[in-house]
Design a protein around this motif. Structure first.
Motif, PDB file in Angstrom:
ATOM      1  N   ALA A   9     -21.442  37.968  12.332  1.00  0.00           N
ATOM      2  CA  ALA A   9     -21.455  39.402  12.011  1.00  0.00           C
ATOM      3  C   ALA A   9     -20.587  39.676  10.798  1.00  0.00           C
ATOM      4  CB  ALA A   9     -20.964  40.207  13.215  1.00  0.00           C
ATOM      5  N   ARG A  10     -19.407  39.040  10.757  1.00  0.00           N
ATOM      6  CA  ARG A  10     -18.480  39.299   9.644  1.00  0.00           C
ATOM      7  C   ARG A  10     -19.099  38.889   8.295  1.00  0.00           C
ATOM      8  NH1 ARG A  10     -16.935  40.830   6.193  1.00  0.00           N
ATOM      9  NH2 ARG A  10     -14.898  41.255   5.307  1.00  0.00           N
ATOM     10  N   GLY A  11     -19.869  37.776   8.341  1.00  0.00           N
ATOM     11  CA  GLY A  11     -20.514  37.312   7.110  1.00  0.00           C
ATOM     12  C   GLY A  11     -21.439  38.371   6.532  1.00  0.00           C
ATOM     13  N   ARG A  12     -22.091  39.143   7.423  1.00  0.00           N
ATOM     14  CA  ARG A  12     -23.047  40.141   6.929  1.00  0.00           C
ATOM     15  C   ARG A  12     -22.392  41.485   6.593  1.00  0.00           C
ATOM     16  NH1 ARG A  12     -28.579  39.404   7.964  1.00  0.00           N
ATOM     17  NH2 ARG A  12     -28.945  37.173   7.838  1.00  0.00           N
ATOM     18  N   ILE A  13     -21.147  41.685   7.017  1.00  0.00           N
ATOM     19  CA  ILE A  13     -20.516  42.984   6.746  1.00  0.00           C
ATOM     20  C   ILE A  13     -20.322  43.193   5.236  1.00  0.00           C
ATOM     21  CG2 ILE A  13     -18.310  44.232   6.994  1.00  0.00           C
ATOM     22  CD1 ILE A  13     -18.462  43.549   9.967  1.00  0.00           C
ATOM     23  N   GLN A  39     -33.672  47.025   3.562  1.00  0.00           N
ATOM     24  CA  GLN A  39     -32.395  46.430   3.158  1.00  0.00           C
ATOM     25  C   GLN A  39     -31.256  46.773   4.115  1.00  0.00           C
ATOM     26  OE1 GLN A  39     -31.855  46.947  -1.168  1.00  0.00           O
ATOM     27  NE2 GLN A  39     -33.058  45.092  -1.147  1.00  0.00           N
ATOM     28  N   LEU A  40     -30.956  48.078   4.184  1.00  0.00           N
ATOM     29  CA  LEU A  40     -29.771  48.451   4.959  1.00  0.00           C
ATOM     30  C   LEU A  40     -29.954  48.203   6.468  1.00  0.00           C
ATOM     31  CD1 LEU A  40     -27.529  51.374   4.011  1.00  0.00           C
ATOM     32  CD2 LEU A  40     -27.869  50.919   6.403  1.00  0.00           C
ATOM     33  N   GLU A  41     -31.116  48.635   6.969  1.00  0.00           N
ATOM     34  CA  GLU A  41     -31.324  48.564   8.420  1.00  0.00           C
ATOM     35  C   GLU A  41     -31.322  47.125   8.949  1.00  0.00           C
ATOM     36  OE1 GLU A  41     -32.567  49.130  12.358  1.00  0.00           O
ATOM     37  OE2 GLU A  41     -33.817  48.012  10.950  1.00  0.00           O
ATOM     38  N   PRO A  42     -32.024  46.177   8.289  1.00  0.00           N
ATOM     39  CA  PRO A  42     -31.999  44.801   8.824  1.00  0.00           C
ATOM     40  C   PRO A  42     -30.591  44.203   8.857  1.00  0.00           C
ATOM     41  CG  PRO A  42     -33.758  45.033   7.204  1.00  0.00           C
ATOM     42  CD  PRO A  42     -32.975  46.302   7.164  1.00  0.00           C
ATOM     43  N   THR A  43     -29.799  44.505   7.837  1.00  0.00           N
ATOM     44  CA  THR A  43     -28.423  43.980   7.824  1.00  0.00           C
ATOM     45  C   THR A  43     -27.617  44.606   8.959  1.00  0.00           C
ATOM     46  OG1 THR A  43     -28.596  43.862   5.430  1.00  0.00           O
ATOM     47  CG2 THR A  43     -26.409  43.604   6.343  1.00  0.00           C
ATOM     48  N   ALA A  44     -27.755  45.946   9.075  1.00  0.00           N
ATOM     49  CA  ALA A  44     -27.014  46.647  10.139  1.00  0.00           C
ATOM     50  C   ALA A  44     -27.463  46.145  11.513  1.00  0.00           C
ATOM     51  CB  ALA A  44     -27.215  48.155  10.009  1.00  0.00           C
ATOM     52  N   PHE A  72     -28.677  43.175  12.285  1.00  0.00           N
ATOM     53  CA  PHE A  72     -28.139  41.818  12.516  1.00  0.00           C
ATOM     54  C   PHE A  72     -26.703  41.928  13.056  1.00  0.00           C
ATOM     55  CE2 PHE A  72     -25.814  38.057  11.289  1.00  0.00           C
ATOM     56  CZ  PHE A  72     -26.694  37.013  11.598  1.00  0.00           C
ATOM     57  N   ILE A  73     -25.914  42.795  12.387  1.00  0.00           N
ATOM     58  CA  ILE A  73     -24.511  42.966  12.799  1.00  0.00           C
ATOM     59  C   ILE A  73     -24.456  43.556  14.212  1.00  0.00           C
ATOM     60  CG2 ILE A  73     -22.366  44.214  12.257  1.00  0.00           C
ATOM     61  CD1 ILE A  73     -23.303  44.035   9.279  1.00  0.00           C
ATOM     62  N   ARG A  74     -25.319  44.576  14.443  1.00  0.00           N
ATOM     63  CA  ARG A  74     -25.355  45.184  15.778  1.00  0.00           C
ATOM     64  C   ARG A  74     -25.629  44.133  16.847  1.00  0.00           C
ATOM     65  NH1 ARG A  74     -30.607  48.140  16.521  1.00  0.00           N
ATOM     66  NH2 ARG A  74     -31.192  45.938  16.627  1.00  0.00           N
ATOM     67  N   ARG A 116     -25.194  40.916  16.852  1.00  0.00           N
ATOM     68  CA  ARG A 116     -24.074  39.977  17.082  1.00  0.00           C
ATOM     69  C   ARG A 116     -22.948  40.652  17.858  1.00  0.00           C
ATOM     70  NH1 ARG A 116     -27.802  38.129  15.596  1.00  0.00           N
ATOM     71  NH2 ARG A 116     -28.257  36.128  14.638  1.00  0.00           N
ATOM     72  N   PHE A 117     -22.692  41.930  17.533  1.00  0.00           N
ATOM     73  CA  PHE A 117     -21.622  42.628  18.256  1.00  0.00           C
ATOM     74  C   PHE A 117     -22.025  42.919  19.707  1.00  0.00           C
ATOM     75  CE2 PHE A 117     -19.553  43.905  14.100  1.00  0.00           C
ATOM     76  CZ  PHE A 117     -18.422  43.133  14.330  1.00  0.00           C
ATOM     77  N   VAL A 118     -23.326  43.204  19.906  1.00  0.00           N
ATOM     78  CA  VAL A 118     -23.806  43.424  21.280  1.00  0.00           C
ATOM     79  C   VAL A 118     -23.575  42.140  22.085  1.00  0.00           C
ATOM     80  CG1 VAL A 118     -25.897  43.702  22.679  1.00  0.00           C
ATOM     81  CG2 VAL A 118     -25.449  45.267  20.798  1.00  0.00           C
ATOM     82  N   ARG A 119     -23.884  41.006  21.434  1.00  0.00           N
ATOM     83  CA  ARG A 119     -23.694  39.711  22.111  1.00  0.00           C
ATOM     84  C   ARG A 119     -22.222  39.541  22.508  1.00  0.00           C
ATOM     85  NH1 ARG A 119     -26.096  34.680  18.901  1.00  0.00           N
ATOM     86  NH2 ARG A 119     -28.049  35.798  18.946  1.00  0.00           N
ATOM     87  N   THR A 120     -21.316  39.886  21.591  1.00  0.00           N
ATOM     88  CA  THR A 120     -19.893  39.711  21.935  1.00  0.00           C
ATOM     89  C   THR A 120     -19.471  40.709  23.004  1.00  0.00           C
ATOM     90  OG1 THR A 120     -19.101  41.181  20.208  1.00  0.00           O
ATOM     91  CG2 THR A 120     -19.226  38.885  19.632  1.00  0.00           C
ATOM     92  N   SER A 121     -20.037  41.933  22.959  1.00  0.00           N
ATOM     93  CA  SER A 121     -19.600  42.871  24.002  1.00  0.00           C
ATOM     94  C   SER A 121     -20.171  42.467  25.363  1.00  0.00           C
ATOM     95  CB  SER A 121     -19.906  44.322  23.641  1.00  0.00           C
ATOM     96  OG  SER A 121     -21.278  44.524  23.646  1.00  0.00           O
ATOM     97  N   ASP A 122     -21.374  41.820  25.361  1.00  0.00           N
ATOM     98  CA  ASP A 122     -21.903  41.284  26.624  1.00  0.00           C
ATOM     99  C   ASP A 122     -20.953  40.207  27.168  1.00  0.00           C
ATOM    100  OD1 ASP A 122     -24.050  42.891  26.446  1.00  0.00           O
ATOM    101  OD2 ASP A 122     -25.500  41.332  25.860  1.00  0.00           O
ATOM    102  N   VAL A 123     -20.531  39.326  26.261  1.00  0.00           N
ATOM    103  CA  VAL A 123     -19.612  38.252  26.679  1.00  0.00           C
ATOM    104  C   VAL A 123     -18.324  38.862  27.233  1.00  0.00           C
ATOM    105  CG1 VAL A 123     -18.210  36.327  25.826  1.00  0.00           C
ATOM    106  CG2 VAL A 123     -20.567  36.548  25.092  1.00  0.00           C
ATOM    107  N   ASN A 124     -17.860  39.924  26.566  1.00  0.00           N
ATOM    108  CA  ASN A 124     -16.630  40.573  27.038  1.00  0.00           C
ATOM    109  C   ASN A 124     -16.817  41.170  28.426  1.00  0.00           C
ATOM    110  OD1 ASN A 124     -15.582  39.895  24.628  1.00  0.00           O
ATOM    111  ND2 ASN A 124     -15.628  41.945  23.740  1.00  0.00           N
ATOM    112  N   ALA A 125     -17.996  41.803  28.630  1.00  0.00           N
ATOM    113  CA  ALA A 125     -18.254  42.422  29.938  1.00  0.00           C
ATOM    114  C   ALA A 125     -18.283  41.346  31.022  1.00  0.00           C
ATOM    115  CB  ALA A 125     -19.574  43.174  29.898  1.00  0.00           C
ATOM    116  N   VAL A 126     -18.956  40.216  30.714  1.00  0.00           N
ATOM    117  CA  VAL A 126     -19.041  39.125  31.699  1.00  0.00           C
ATOM    118  C   VAL A 126     -17.634  38.561  31.959  1.00  0.00           C
ATOM    119  CG1 VAL A 126     -19.947  36.787  32.099  1.00  0.00           C
ATOM    120  CG2 VAL A 126     -21.425  38.545  31.130  1.00  0.00           C
ATOM    121  N   SER A 127     -16.833  38.434  30.907  1.00  0.00           N
ATOM    122  CA  SER A 127     -15.473  37.908  31.069  1.00  0.00           C
ATOM    123  C   SER A 127     -14.655  38.813  31.989  1.00  0.00           C
ATOM    124  CB  SER A 127     -14.759  37.816  29.722  1.00  0.00           C
ATOM    125  OG  SER A 127     -15.502  37.059  28.835  1.00  0.00           O
TER     126      SER A 127
END
Ligand SMILES: Nc1ncnc2c1ncn2[C@@H]1O[C@H](COP(=O)(O)OP(=O)(O)OP(=O)(O)O)[C@@H](O)[C@H]1O
Length: 560
Positions: free
Chosen positions: A175-179, A210-215, A217-219, A221-232
């Motif tokens: 996600a950071r790479g695409r920010i 342009q803008l939406e696909p990048t946003a 992608f970031i969304r 990846r962040f959803v994935r991390t928040s899922d991991v956080n919820a499971v943790s």
């Protein structure tokens, strides 16, 4: 660098004081739990004074620790922002152009924000860490066997959490790479607003392609991390209840624990849930901060790699600004822009050119012929790839370049108008500036109050006149104007070529003018024509004006 090294680097002393206070608070809290458990049990009531003492110690040291860490955190963040800005100013222009504004902005905004979020959680970390260690010690003291089972469960839980966190880290890095790219789109959105508004289809395509696909992608990846956080978080809570279940149902069934130990254990484990939760949030924030710090570190490193020996921000007291020169020569200087496609690579030079005080030199040529690139080389904003610059017989080295740049007052075609005169201070400055404002016909639009311009929301031509005002006030030996007159009305264009430039010449200034105004080419002392990066025509040099014959400058009775 981690958040902790950042804190340590800011103030080692404050860091250790805060850690010590946090540890005392945590242990006092753990002792309080033990006292409560003892008071509830059959073994006799502990002293109320001891209890009150522990409450005071736990609360006071917690407050003190958080206050110290608060100062440390904000100091660290401040340090990071200022250091990165300073490094930017000390980095060669070409290197910055290659990095791109969007990367710098995303580091200064996005990464600094992520780091600040983690730093805000650090104060409670030491309190909670000590509390957890204290409670674990108490549990081990109450029953070795139960503690073994508890420690096994905790170890297993931590192992699962570590695996989950690693997955989370991968997503965060992606996600950071695409920010950076997202910031690039934000910039295009702002600078291209008129074009996008005027053409609805292009506007929609810009968002959707342009803008939406990048946003998105970031969304994702962040959803994935928040899922991991919820499971943790769910796993941590499951772990606590699994341990309590074991204590309440499994151990008594085997007669392994007496009732008072079970009650004590349950109380402590329930109490531990909050600090464990908080430590979990902290590790997630630290993970994000780690990724952000890596990026800032990489940027810092990239910036430092090409940093100039004497940066732009070195104090003027070290080396006074050059106030005059006799002769400046470019000897076979070249510059090329590296491109992916070598066929379209542009090379300027080798350029041989000289400049003396009191002459007006026009640099002319078609679009893309290399005029602005030559201006950047001449002013020391670019270092020559080959050849060199000789000032009064001395070659300008890399170590001299920042100092050499102080010879110039410029208005580039892409200029920035600061609302403050920044560093231009003198008691008579405002009076002089007022005179220039009248001369530049801006006196009804703009006032100068305590070094501050009252208004910069002006037309392009008027803004350029204000930039000229700043250049006048700088009062340096060499002036460079890159297509300054392009945005001026015919009347002021005439004022520029027929009044202002001759005034500068009379004041003994060397003036370099990049121009497409062929009507006024005759007003130059010398014409240098560029074509595809090479000088194709250079009229002979005007004899230099001897220093003693120079007229006092009408706009610079006194230097700021
Ligand atoms: N930052 C850059 N990165 C890569 N190539 C560049 C960059 N700036 C300029 N160029 C290339 O260098 C060449 C010369 O550009 P330059 O801006 O010096 O021309 P110029 O004579 O000032 O043009 P103009 O009259 O249009 O302002 C151009 O072909 C351009 O594409």
């Amino acid at each position: 660098m981690t958040v902790f090294t950042l804190l340590l680097r800011t103030s080692r002393k404050l860091f250790f004081v805060a850690v010590a206070l946090g540890l005392i608070s945590g242990f006092a809290n753990a002792r309080l739990i033990a006292l409560i458990n003892e008071a509830l049990g059959d073994a006799g009531s502990p002293s109320g004074v001891l209890f009150a003492g522990m409450v005071v110690a736990a609360v006071m040291t917690r407050v003190a620790s958080q206050m110290v860490l608060g100062r440390l955190n904000h100091g660290a963040l401040h340090h990071l922002r200022v250091e990165l800005s300073q490094q930017t100013l000390n980095t060669p222009l070409r290197k910055l152009e290659q990095l791109g504004e969007h990367r710098l902005m995303s580091a200064l905004k996005e990464d600094a924000f992520t780091i600040s979020q983690a730093l805000a959680l650090v104060p409670t970390m030491f309190v909670n860490g000590a509390l957890i260690v204290g409670c674990l010690t108490y549990l081990a003291w109450m029953s070795g066997r139960a503690f073994l089972a508890f420690a096994l469960g905790l170890g297993l839980g931590l192992a699962v959490l570590t695996v989950l966190q690693a997955r989370s880290r991968d997503s965060l890095m992606q996600a950071r790479g695409r920010i950076d790219q997202l910031f690039h789109h934000f910039r295009s959105l702002w600078t291209g607003m008129k074009e996008l508004k005027l053409h609805r289809r292009r506007g929609r395509a810009f968002i959707s392609q342009q803008l939406e696909p990048t946003a998105a992608f970031i969304r994702d990846r962040f959803v994935r991390t928040s899922d991991v956080n919820a499971v943790s978080a769910a796993l941590a809570s499951l772990l606590v209840f699994a341990i309590i279940g074991m204590l309440l149902f499994a151990f008594p069934a085997f007669g392994a624990l007496d009732r008072s130990t079970v009650v004590g254990y349950t109380l402590v484990v329930l109490y531990l849930q909050q600090p464990l939760d908080s430590m979990l949030s902290l590790t997630q924030a630290l993970l994000r901060a780690d990724v952000a710090l890596r990026n800032v570190g990489k940027m810092g490193l990239e910036l430092a790699e090409g940093a100039e020996p004497e940066g732009a921000t070195s104090t003027p007291a070290e080396r006074p600004e050059p106030r005059e020169f006799r002769r400046l020569e470019l000897v076979g200087v070249t510059h090329s822009y590296q491109r992916e496609n070598e066929d379209t690579r542009f090379t300027l030079g080798p350029i041989h050119l000289s400049l003396t005080p009191g002459e007006v030199v026009f640099i002319v040529g078609g679009n893309g012929s290399g005029k602005t690139t030559l201006a950047k080389l001449l002013t020391g904003l670019y270092a020559p790839e080959a050849g060199g610059i000789v000032l009064d017989g001395e070659p300008v080295t890399d170590a001299d370049r920042a100092h050499y740049r102080q010879l110039f007052s410029t208005v580039f075609a892409e200029f920035h108008l600061f609302e403050n005169l920044l560093g231009l201070t003198s008691p008579t400055l405002e009076a002089r500036a007022q005179g220039f404002l009248t001369r530049l016909r801006l006196d009804r639009k703009v006032r100068l109050e305590q070094g501050q311009l009252s208004n910069t929301s002006l037309s392009t031509g008027q803004r350029k006149r204000l930039a000229l005002l700043t250049a006048y006030l700088e009062d340096r030996p060499i002036y460079l104007f890159d297509e300054w007159a392009a945005d001026q009305d015919p009347v002021f264009k005439d004022v520029f070529y027929r009044e202002l430039l001759p005034d500068l010449k009379r004041a003994g200034k060397a003036v370099v003018v990049i121009s497409h105004d062929d009507r006024y080419f005759a007003t130059a002392d010398r014409l240098v024509r560029l074509e595809d990066g090479r000088i194709v025509e250079a009229a002979t040099e005007a004899p230099p004006v001897p220093l003693e014959q120079r007229a006092p400058p009408s706009f610079s009775q006194e230097r700021s």
